[in-house]
Scaffold this active site. Structure first.
Site, PDB file in Angstrom:
ATOM      1  N   ASP A   1      34.998  32.996  42.931  1.00 37.66           N
ATOM      2  CA  ASP A   1      35.134  34.435  42.860  1.00 37.66           C
ATOM      3  C   ASP A   1      34.837  34.978  44.266  1.00 37.66           C
ATOM      4  O   ASP A   1      34.426  34.246  45.175  1.00 37.66           O
ATOM      5  CB  ASP A   1      34.215  35.056  41.792  1.00 37.66           C
ATOM      6  CG  ASP A   1      34.750  36.424  41.347  1.00 37.66           C
ATOM      7  OD1 ASP A   1      35.613  36.975  42.043  1.00 37.66           O
ATOM      8  OD2 ASP A   1      34.296  36.936  40.311  1.00 37.66           O
TER       9      ASP A   1
HETATM   10  C1  BGC Z   1      36.035  39.827  40.515  1.00 33.84           C
HETATM   11  C2  BGC Z   1      37.173  38.964  40.062  1.00 33.84           C
HETATM   12  C3  BGC Z   1      38.433  39.311  40.819  1.00 33.84           C
HETATM   13  C4  BGC Z   1      38.166  39.205  42.310  1.00 33.84           C
HETATM   14  C5  BGC Z   1      39.380  39.488  43.159  1.00 33.84           C
HETATM   15  C6  BGC Z   1      35.909  39.878  42.031  1.00 33.84           C
HETATM   16  O1  BGC Z   1      34.982  40.799  42.454  1.00 33.84           O
HETATM   17  O2  BGC Z   1      34.845  39.367  39.934  1.00 33.84           O
HETATM   18  O3  BGC Z   1      37.356  39.082  38.685  1.00 33.84           O
HETATM   19  O4  BGC Z   1      39.472  38.462  40.421  1.00 33.84           O
HETATM   20  O5  BGC Z   1      37.146  40.113  42.648  1.00 33.84           O
HETATM   21  O6  BGC Z   1      39.722  40.811  43.125  1.00 33.84           O
END
Ligand code: BGC
Length: 743
Positions: A290
């Protein structure tokens, strides 16, 4: 010298291509592809390898802290494996051109995006969609999302989010499918099928990414990014199955979660990423972190610095670093220092290149960059019509005393009152992908276009969503007096749920309850239309003599889909997939709880030493599976028949009201005695059926003993013989039951 090198590589690639094609069963990868990948890996510098494992953001749609990176220069140097938050054909094409025309090895990039509930045509938030209990429709929504997203250059979505969650304070419940593992797993698989279709190489399918692995939904106190501490048994039984369901459906990638599991952040958790994911589950896609979750391990306190964190992540089996730049910055040194093996890095690169191969990017890096598709396959009338249908299916009728809804034909003047009555921006919810709020249909607009000139429509905001200002009440009340029907649009703003949007109290914010009370006092029929991204503790609102329609955030077609229900063109059929608590003190509250050694029996309300609250009943305000219709359904004649390893259950469901309607017939079981205690109810089946008024349908479910299996302390899953109860009903609390024995 440089040219010589390139021709050597091309030769190798050519040789590889002549290798006999043969399907290896790896999601369409054939041996010639594998040979191509090996040839590439052999020729990559360590920097280029680290580059393949690096995912950067293009600068659009910031979804976390940004790092200042000259990613364009890095792309040309072959040091970026993929980009996210970049879409539209020309924009993507230019980045892809830099990669495949200007970098040494010309490896195409993968383009990711959070296509969470639609790309341009935005559907209801995932929690709302799950309340449709319509797997085919959910799959279709992702099919459309993939069609639109791939028409704009994308080939990878950071979806589905399949974190089981039992705490509505956590804002990210909006992105998931609620509290039930079984239903959540079915929906997870449907979403993957929708995104990926049957052929990932087709130019209108995209790679799914199951997230957030694992158990992110169990954040303590419902506070986002907080610690997770669940038992191994709970992990296996409740939290892991939806991720596994995604992989079984062929999801090409998986995302690590921000949280720790048993004291080790997922992103460094070798047990999770390698032992379980690769060795036990045989996952053959790639693992992405993530957003900066490698770097965040310094804060977690299991890594000294970013370099140390990179070492932990790659050695745990994490393939791609989202936004952290740690692999790019430190893998070369770590290899030199022998803290990371070249094999570990090659393995990760292999998974990433395979994903690109599966998507057909090596055949044609621009296959998702088709201008005519972008112009013709986005927000088509069919897509919008489908979105409208899904809005209506996702809404849940919570209360309808005296059949306030549907709005009677005789109504001449409708007052729409409330801060969410005409709020385009909020209709998209928290994740809007490329959806434009300007294109959303608000409640006011939806009602206006349905009611036409026959009805006079008045509108007043009354108050804001989230402050103490009551100055608008007077005007709202004045307006209400002129109307013979009031639609009260209340709830949360779109930004109040989703990521980094936990709330400690989850009642209607601001003075909205006061506004509702003032409206109810007018004595006019009041239908409350709720917009929100999580279950709310609406005990106060619910005590009023008003109808309540839960609509979540419906997306582009919100107002139209809601109007279809308000006017009775459609009959509500949605059912909650997450329990509505009476107050925050009941949280976590979920239907499949354990009985305890001292269960509370409501018939013995004076009992003291039992598991109960002194100041509140144990029951929720609205239970899992709950949702009313404009008609009524009754259940009778539940029968069970065991035949070898098969358990057949039948129940008769009658439509006893005066309109046709759809009912989600739910089947639960309880295993009365287990060596590991079992929940009081577990969902094991459902059928969404259309029943005409006056009609009775016999609904049959067939289970097998495998459906009775559960995890044991040795983490093996098997069933135990004995007595079971089968429950069938309109929700998890109102059921009829019958017992059966399996030996
Ligand atoms: C979130 C994810 C997301 C990623 C990219 C993160 O902060 O937890 O779910 O896919 O950002 O945008």
């Amino acid at each position: 010298m440089r040219n010589l090198k390139i021709s050597a590589i091309l030769m190798l690639l050519l040789i590889a291509e002549t290798v006999q094609s043969q399907n290896t069963g790896e999601g369409g990868i054939v041996s010639a592809d594998n040979a191509k990948i090996e040839a590439l890996i052999k020729n990559m510098t360590v920097d280029e390898k680290a580059g393949q494992l690096t995912l950067f953001m293009s600068g659009w749609d910031v979804t976390g802290p940004t790092l200042s990176t000259n990613y364009q220069k890095l792309i040309k140097e072959g040091k970026v494996g993929g980009l996210f938050n970049a879409y539209t054909v020309d924009y993507v094409r230019e980045f892809q051109r830099m990669a495949v025309e200007e970098s040494r090895l010309k490896i195409p990039m993968i383009f990711g995006y959070d296509v969470i509930h639609g790309h341009r045509t935005i559907f209801p938030i995932p929690l709302g969609q799950s309340c449709s209990w319509n797997l085919a429709a959910i799959e279709q929504s992702e099919r459309i999302a993939a069609q639109e997203a791939t028409a704009e250059g994308l080939n990878w979505t950071f979806s589905p989010m399949v974190d089981v969650a039992r705490d509505p304070r956590w804002g990210r419940v909006a992105e998931g499918s609620g509290e039930d593992t079984w239903l959540g797993s079915k929906i997870a698989a449907a979403r993957v099928r929708g995104f990926q279709g049957t052929d990932l190489k087709s130019n209108n399918t995209m790679m799914a990414c199951a997230k957030h692995f694992a158990a992110y939904g169990a954040a303590q106190g419902g506070r986002d990014y907080h610690t997770v501490d669940v038992s191994e048994l709970s992990l296996y039984e409740w939290y892991l199955p939806p991720y596994k369901a995604c992989l079984d459906a062929g999801a090409g990638s998986i995302m690590t979660s921000f949280n720790e599991i048993a004291g080790v952040p997922s992103t460094a958790n070798k047990w999770l990423m390698t032992d379980l994911l690769r060795n036990d589950w045989g996952f053959n896609g790639f693992v992405v972190t993530d957003y900066t979750s490698i770097n965040e391990m310094v804060n977690h306190g299991n890594a000294e610095n970013n370099k140390d964190a990179a070492r932990l992540a790659i050695n745990a089996g994490v393939d791609m670093d989202m936004m952290g730049s740690t692999y790019l910055d430190y893998l070369p040194e770590l290899i030199k220092e022998k803290k990371v093996s070249m094999d570990a890095v090659d393995n990760a690169v292999r998974w990433v290149l395979k994903a690109k191969m599966k998507l057909g990017l090596f055949d044609d890096p621009y296959r998702y960059c088709n201008k005519s598709r972008q112009e013709n396959e986005v927000m088509t009338p069919d897509q919008l019509a489908f979105a409208r249908k899904l809005v209506a299916e996702s809404c849940v009728l919570l209360k309808n005393p005296g059949q306030i809804l549907p709005i009677p034909e005789t109504v001449k003047t409708i007052a729409i009152i409330g801060p969410l009555g005409d709020s385009k921006k909020d209709m998209l919810g928290n994740w809007s992908a490329a959806g434009k709020w300007e294109q959303c249909v608000t409640l006011l607009e939806g009602v206006k276009s349905r009611a036409g000139s026959r009805v006079e429509l008045l509108y007043e905001k009354g108050c804001n969503t989230n402050d103490g200002d009551k100055r608008g009440f007077e005007a709202a009340l004045k307006l209400a007096q002129k109307a013979d029907f009031i639609i009260l649009a209340l709830g949360e703003n779109g930004w109040m749920s989703g990521e980094a949007a936990s709330r400690s109290t989850i009642d209607l914010p601001g003075v909205q309850n006061d506004l509702a009370e003032a409206m109810a006092k007018t004595g006019k029929p009041v239908a409350v239309v709720l917009f929100n991204g999580r279950p709310l503790t609406i005990s106060r609102l619910s005590s009023l003599n008003v109808a309540i329609l839960e609509t979540w955030f419906g997306g582009t077609q919100a107002g139209n889909g809601i109007a279809d229900l308000l006017f009775g063109d459609k009959n509500p059929s949605g059912k909650l997939t997450m329990t509505f608590p009476r107050n925050e003190g009941q949280i976590p509250i979920f239907y499949n709880a354990k009985n305890t050694g001292r269960p509370y029996n409501p018939a013995d309300s004076g009992a003291k030493y039992v598991s109960r609250y002194l100041d509140c009943s144990n029951d929720p305000l609205y239970p899992f599976g709950y949702g009313l219709s404009y008609t009524t359904f009754t259940y009778a004649n539940l029968e069970t028949r065991v035949d070898g390893d098969k358990i057949n259950v039948t129940v008769q469901v009658s439509n006893t009201g005066n309109r046709d309607g759809e009912e989600v017939v739910q089947l639960y079981i309880r295993d009365k005695v287990g060596s590991v205690t079992r929940p009081v109810k577990e969902l094991k089946g459902f059928q969404k059926v259309n029943i005409k008024k006056g009609e009775t349908k016999s609904i049959a479910f067939s289970l097998t003993t495998a459906d009775l299996a559960f995890y044991h302390p040795d983490l093996k899953k098997y069933w135990e013989p004995g007595e079971f109860t089968a429950f069938a009903g309109t929700n998890s609390a109102e059921t009829i039951s019958a017992t059966f024995k399996v030996n």
